[in-house]
Design a protein around this motif. Structure first.
Motif, mmCIF file in Angstrom:
data_model
loop_
_atom_site.group_PDB
_atom_site.id
_atom_site.type_symbol
_atom_site.label_atom_id
_atom_site.label_comp_id
_atom_site.label_asym_id
_atom_site.label_seq_id
_atom_site.Cartn_x
_atom_site.Cartn_y
_atom_site.Cartn_z
ATOM 1 N N GLY A 1 5.203 57.538 -65.097
ATOM 2 C CA GLY A 1 4.971 56.259 -64.437
ATOM 3 C C GLY A 1 4.501 55.152 -65.361
ATOM 4 O O GLY A 1 4.156 54.064 -64.905
ATOM 5 N N LEU A 2 4.471 55.416 -66.671
ATOM 6 C CA LEU A 2 4.061 54.355 -67.598
ATOM 7 C C LEU A 2 5.027 53.175 -67.485
ATOM 8 O O LEU A 2 6.242 53.360 -67.539
ATOM 9 N N PRO A 3 4.500 51.954 -67.331
ATOM 10 C CA PRO A 3 5.397 50.800 -67.151
ATOM 11 C C PRO A 3 6.126 50.444 -68.449
ATOM 12 O O PRO A 3 5.673 50.783 -69.547
ATOM 13 N N LEU A 4 7.243 49.758 -68.288
ATOM 14 C CA LEU A 4 8.088 49.408 -69.430
ATOM 15 C C LEU A 4 7.298 48.733 -70.543
ATOM 16 O O LEU A 4 7.441 49.073 -71.717
ATOM 17 N N LYS A 5 6.461 47.764 -70.157
ATOM 18 C CA LYS A 5 5.721 46.990 -71.170
ATOM 19 C C LYS A 5 4.885 47.931 -72.044
ATOM 20 O O LYS A 5 4.843 47.801 -73.262
ATOM 21 N N THR A 6 4.233 48.894 -71.391
ATOM 22 C CA THR A 6 3.403 49.849 -72.141
ATOM 23 C C THR A 6 4.259 50.696 -73.062
ATOM 24 O O THR A 6 3.897 50.951 -74.217
ATOM 25 N N VAL A 7 5.400 51.148 -72.545
ATOM 26 C CA VAL A 7 6.280 51.995 -73.360
ATOM 27 C C VAL A 7 6.733 51.236 -74.605
ATOM 28 O O VAL A 7 6.725 51.771 -75.718
ATOM 29 N N LEU A 8 7.094 49.968 -74.422
ATOM 30 C CA LEU A 8 7.554 49.177 -75.573
ATOM 31 C C LEU A 8 6.419 48.968 -76.580
ATOM 32 O O LEU A 8 6.634 49.014 -77.799
ATOM 33 N N GLU A 9 5.203 48.789 -76.068
ATOM 34 C CA GLU A 9 4.052 48.660 -76.981
ATOM 35 C C GLU A 9 3.833 49.954 -77.765
ATOM 36 O O GLU A 9 3.509 49.933 -78.952
ATOM 37 N N GLN A 10 4.003 51.088 -77.052
ATOM 38 C CA GLN A 10 3.848 52.373 -77.743
ATOM 39 C C GLN A 10 4.886 52.506 -78.858
ATOM 40 O O GLN A 10 4.589 53.012 -79.939
ATOM 41 N N LEU A 11 6.109 52.043 -78.562
ATOM 42 C CA LEU A 11 7.156 52.110 -79.587
ATOM 43 C C LEU A 11 6.810 51.210 -80.777
ATOM 44 O O LEU A 11 7.045 51.579 -81.934
ATOM 45 N N ASP A 12 6.220 50.027 -80.477
ATOM 46 C CA ASP A 12 5.803 49.143 -81.578
ATOM 47 C C ASP A 12 4.809 49.849 -82.485
ATOM 48 O O ASP A 12 4.889 49.766 -83.709
ATOM 49 N N LEU A 13 3.856 50.556 -81.875
ATOM 50 C CA LEU A 13 2.849 51.261 -82.672
ATOM 51 C C LEU A 13 3.480 52.422 -83.449
ATOM 52 O O LEU A 13 3.166 52.638 -84.623
ATOM 53 N N LEU A 14 4.367 53.142 -82.759
ATOM 54 C CA LEU A 14 5.034 54.267 -83.430
ATOM 55 C C LEU A 14 5.825 53.782 -84.639
ATOM 56 O O LEU A 14 5.685 54.304 -85.751
ATOM 57 N N GLY A 15 6.669 52.776 -84.393
ATOM 58 C CA GLY A 15 7.550 52.298 -85.454
ATOM 59 C C GLY A 15 6.809 51.491 -86.508
ATOM 60 O O GLY A 15 7.146 51.528 -87.693
ATOM 61 N N GLY A 16 5.763 50.773 -86.085
ATOM 62 C CA GLY A 16 5.065 49.882 -87.004
ATOM 63 C C GLY A 16 4.002 50.595 -87.830
ATOM 64 O O GLY A 16 3.841 50.333 -89.024
ATOM 65 N N GLU A 17 3.253 51.491 -87.199
ATOM 66 C CA GLU A 17 2.082 52.031 -87.899
ATOM 67 C C GLU A 17 2.152 53.531 -88.166
ATOM 68 O O GLU A 17 1.619 54.008 -89.153
ATOM 69 N N VAL A 18 2.791 54.260 -87.267
ATOM 70 C CA VAL A 18 2.704 55.722 -87.374
ATOM 71 C C VAL A 18 3.834 56.310 -88.224
ATOM 72 O O VAL A 18 3.590 57.016 -89.202
#
Lengths: 408, 213
Positions: free
Chosen positions: A310-327
């Motif tokens: 149930g995670l909303p789209l906005k949150t998922v995209l933010e998670q991807l930003d963190l994954l791709g940007g920092e992790v």
């Protein structure tokens, strides 16, 4: 080393708002998510196959083709393709088609499904789950490797002089991973064919997956494909991040507590301790996943589950930003350090074509005028061998090849 | 070689009369084995301490470490003493849930002594109509005597014809004989290719088997 995400395609009520997205919304969102996976510099997007609510992904090749048309480098994969209930003929056709449309950016993870009722929906019996997985996959390989297939088995009608079209792109079938969370025979199957093994690595403690992966690596070597360290291993994983780890825990807890698979069971803290789920700062996720190779050996693919519960789209995209940007940039660096030279890279179509043809031209299948009469006119393609189809290659095929010879 | 008897006790209170019965059965079985020249140790699993883990296993699909350890100790033992209070005509839910999270094949061939306790002896047949079928289904081998203890067995109005001590002794003797008859229990590693393919066989045999060859 490839990094990406895998989605189970659940449509789950957001426990913080009470909103359940419509199918239309969630399907639009998954396309946005997949495109963002490429935008943030990840390599792979994989989607599951389910045939019941609350999931939407009944038709993965449709989804993947649509995503493939809007991306350029993203590898499209499955998590998983039901080798038990799908007709292997249709899998052979659908994924060869997807290969052509996406320039070879396709591989598959084979699985047996997560729910008993799916078997009868497609005319099968769950009690035959494992024999189905074994027989169907053997047929799928043959359909991809041979232009003309004569085949008889236990679970589907025999084939006489059948050609699966289109032929695999450049004459090289999609790479296949086999996924299992508990069945040693599937690790054995992956090893036998020299295919990859994917451990979803989400639901259970690492010790469990370690046993499967160790078995797979040993048997990969046993069947003569290389050393245990050269076996092709993929891992799932699960993370939720915020700059400050307490914020991550607070934001994720309601989704965890109500998640369809493990909700109302172990606490978030217990589950993090027992499984690879990591909820915290990007640095915590880096530390946890940089250690995966200590548990499983150097591996080829790491996929994260980020768009569920149930995670909303906005949150998922933010998670991807963190994954791709920092992790992931840090993980790429850390996992490349001290990686033995003999450990292979993650499979790609280009590398697999080069392995078969070297610098020479790859096969381009051109039909003859045989018009479907594959048996009498020399073959359906201009370069189809006139004699018996080529034996499958590799020492691993000894018993199977012998068996086919006898049958013919 | 020292044999090991696993004792599963599903009592909820402390002290628990379920545990008291379990301890008597264990002690008597060790004594019966010693009389046959066999040393045995007792390995007690108190389900109360694992109740949350058992529920988590039902919901999440895997055993947390303490529960996994308990399951491994039970399935690898040479004999099992399983004791439950009778709740609403049958084993307690906790007792059943523990056996529900164990692999259904893991107790095949395991000698079992069943014990149960309740407030009155009117529940005593629950051993045979409710608990014994569970172990029959699991292909365990429960000995023919099950030992039931009612509250009165611990007090003044005990059964004077066949007192608890003699029933415990009979059940223990049967379990000891069953353990003595068998080789020490070998646990099969499911991740050993010999275990899932058959000794020395290859995946090709699985494929060939499907083709009827």
């Amino acid at each position: 080393m490839q990094f990406g995400i895998f989605s189970v395609s659940d449509i789950t009520r957001d426990p913080t708002t009470g909103e359940t997205p419509s199918e239309a919304q969630r399907i639009r969102d998954i396309v946005t998510i997949a495109k963002h996976v490429e935008e943030v510099g990840l390599d792979v997007f994989a989607i599951g196959e389910h045939h019941n609510p609350p999931f939407f992904s009944s038709s993965p090749t449709t989804t993947l083709a649509y995503i493939g048309a809007q991306t350029t480098n993203l590898i499209l994969s499955t998590a998983t393709t039901l080798i038990t209930t799908n007709d292997p003929v249709k899998i052979a056709e659908d994924y060869a088609m997807l290969q052509h449309l996406t320039g070879g950016r396709v591989d598959l993870v084979m699985g047996r499904g997560n729910t008993g009722p799916v078997y009868p929906w497609f005319g099968q019996d769950i009690r035959q789950g494992l024999p189905l997985a074994i027989e169907h996959y053997a047929l799928l390989r043959e359909l991809w490797e041979k232009d003309v297939v004569d085949w008889e088995g236990t679970f589907r009608t025999p084939l006489q002089g059948f050609t699966a079209t289109p032929r695999p792109l450049d004459g090289v079938a999609p790479f296949v991973w086999h996924g299992s969370i508990r069945t040693p025979e599937i690790a054995e199957q992956a090893a036998y064919y020299g295919d990859g093994f994917f451990a979803n690595n989400i639901f259970w403690p690492k010790e469990h997956y370690q046993r499967l992966i160790t078995l797979y690596r040993q048997r990969y070597a046993h069947y003569g494909h290389g050393t245990p360290e050269q076996a092709i291993v993929g891992l799932g994983g699960q993370a939720f991040m915020a700059k400050n780890s307490q914020d991550a825990v607070a934001a994720f807890r309601p989704y965890f507590d109500n998640a369809p698979v493990y909700g109302h069971g172990p606490s978030l803290e217990e589950f993090q301790e027992l499984t690879p789920l990591t909820v915290g700062s990007p640095q915590q996720v880096i530390d946890r996943y940089a250690a995966m190779r200590d548990h499983y050996g150097d591996y080829q693919r790491q996929l994260f589950l980020v768009d569920h519960a149930g995670l909303p789209l906005k949150t998922v995209l933010e998670q991807l930003d963190l994954l791709g940007g920092e992790v992931v940039p840090v993980l790429r660096r850390e996992l490349a350090e001290n990686r033995p030279a003999e450990v292979p890279d993650a499979p790609t179509h280009a590398a697999r074509v080069a392995a078969v043809y070297g610098d020479g031209p790859a096969r381009q299948a051109r039909p003859t005028s045989a018009g479907g009469n594959n048996l009498t006119v020399g073959g359906p393609y201009q370069d189809t061998p006139i004699a018996a189809p080529p034996a499958t290659s590799g020492s691993a095929f000894g018993p199977a090849a012998t068996q086919k010879e006898n049958a013919r | 070689m020292t044999r090991r008897i696993a004792v599963v006790s599903a009592g909820l209170s402390n002290p628990s009369s379920t545990r008291m019965l379990a301890d008597r059965l264990a002690q008597a079985t060790v004594g019966e084995l010693r009389a046959r020249g066999i040393e045995a140790e007792v390995d007690v699993v108190e389900l109360r301490e694992l109740a949350h883990d058992i529920t988590n296993n039902l919901l999440a699909g895997f055993a947390p470490p303490a529960l996994e350890d308990a399951i491994n100790r039970v399935v690898s033992a040479d004999g099992l003493i399983a004791v439950t209070p009778i709740f609403s005509t049958s084993y307690s839910g906790l007792f059943k849930s523990f056996f529900d999270v164990i692999d259904p094949d893991a107790l095949t061939g395991m000698p079992v002594l069943i014990g149960a306790n309740a407030g009155t002896a009117r529940h005593s047949l629950a051993i045979d109509y409710a608990i014994r079928p569970l172990f029959a289904y699991l292909h365990a081998e429960p000995v023919s005597t099950g030992v039931f203890a009612a509250s009165s067995d611990w007090g003044a109005r005990a059964d004077e014809v066949r007192p608890l001590a003699s029933r415990v002794e009979r059940g223990a003797r049967e379990l000891a004989e069953a353990i003595a008859r068998r080789e020490p229990r070998a646990v099969v590693d499911p991740f050993d290719p010999d275990a899932f393919l058959g000794e020395g066989r290859s995946f090709g045999h699985l494929l060939g088997g499907l083709a009827g060859e």
